[in-house]
Design a protein around this motif. Structure first.
Motif, PDB file in Angstrom:
ATOM      1  N   ASP A  35       0.854  -1.188   0.000  1.00  0.00           N
ATOM      2  CA  ASP A  35       0.000   0.000   0.000  1.00  0.00           C
ATOM      3  C   ASP A  35       0.886   1.233   0.000  1.00  0.00           C
ATOM      4  O   ASP A  35       1.959   1.236   0.620  1.00  0.00           O
ATOM      5  N   PHE A  36       0.427   2.278  -0.684  1.00  0.00           N
ATOM      6  CA  PHE A  36       1.172   3.533  -0.683  1.00  0.00           C
ATOM      7  C   PHE A  36       0.224   4.700  -0.926  1.00  0.00           C
ATOM      8  O   PHE A  36      -0.879   4.523  -1.420  1.00  0.00           O
ATOM      9  N   ASP A  37       0.653   5.874  -0.501  1.00  0.00           N
ATOM     10  CA  ASP A  37      -0.115   7.112  -0.671  1.00  0.00           C
ATOM     11  C   ASP A  37       0.628   8.045  -1.608  1.00  0.00           C
ATOM     12  O   ASP A  37       1.846   8.172  -1.519  1.00  0.00           O
TER      13      ASP A  37
ATOM     14  N   ARG B 138      -3.986  10.306  -1.888  1.00  0.00           N
ATOM     15  CA  ARG B 138      -4.796   9.176  -2.374  1.00  0.00           C
ATOM     16  C   ARG B 138      -4.075   7.882  -2.040  1.00  0.00           C
ATOM     17  O   ARG B 138      -2.866   7.794  -2.156  1.00  0.00           O
ATOM     18  N   LYS B 139      -4.828   6.853  -1.641  1.00  0.00           N
ATOM     19  CA  LYS B 139      -4.255   5.565  -1.242  1.00  0.00           C
ATOM     20  C   LYS B 139      -4.371   4.573  -2.403  1.00  0.00           C
ATOM     21  O   LYS B 139      -5.407   4.492  -3.051  1.00  0.00           O
ATOM     22  N   PHE B 140      -3.287   3.822  -2.625  1.00  0.00           N
ATOM     23  CA  PHE B 140      -3.233   2.824  -3.690  1.00  0.00           C
ATOM     24  C   PHE B 140      -2.683   1.523  -3.122  1.00  0.00           C
ATOM     25  O   PHE B 140      -2.034   1.519  -2.077  1.00  0.00           O
ATOM     26  N   THR B 141      -2.891   0.422  -3.844  1.00  0.00           N
ATOM     27  CA  THR B 141      -2.287  -0.862  -3.492  1.00  0.00           C
ATOM     28  C   THR B 141      -1.807  -1.531  -4.775  1.00  0.00           C
ATOM     29  O   THR B 141      -2.411  -1.352  -5.848  1.00  0.00           O
TER      30      THR B 141
END
Length: 119
Positions: free
Chosen positions: A23-25, A29-32
């Motif tokens: 996971d990263f921001d 916004r948060k993404f995976t």
């Protein structure tokens, strides 16, 4: 019966044992993404670089719809409806909608000296 889940690195398609969901921001916004350790390091380095650029930057706001500057008053103390009504009652050609010709305003002011706007 046992099932084995094999994660595949979303960037290079490898099936290494170190591939995991990461996971990263970015910009709030948060993404995976599924990445190996090596590609996760590349991602973290890229995010760190982008954050350094963002810190030194200025955000550009989207342009809003501009407002048309108000035109100076053509007559003082009277409305456009007053000007149209006067023109129609005095045989002066005037459009029913839209802008009123400067000549109509001039004739109205001549008949109504108090309507002359302050210049």
């Amino acid at each position: 019966m046992a099932e084995k889940v094999i994660l595949v690195d979303d960037m290079d398609g490898t099936e290494e044992s170190d591939v995991a969901k990461r996971d990263f921001d970015v910009l709030g916004r948060k993404f995976t993404i599924d990445l190996s350790d090596a590609n996760d390091k590349r991602l973290r380095d890229a995010i760190e670089t982008i954050e350094a650029f963002v810190e030194k930057s200025r955000e550009v706001k989207a342009a809003g719809r501009g407002r048309k500057a108000a035109s100076p008053a053509k007559v003082k103390g009277y409305t456009n409806s007053d000007v149209r009504e006067w023109a129609q009652n005095n045989g002066v050609e005037v459009s029913e909608k839209g802008s009123i010709a400067d000549e109509v305003y001039a004739a109205f002011i001549e008949a109504h000296p108090d309507a002359k706007p302050d210049a």
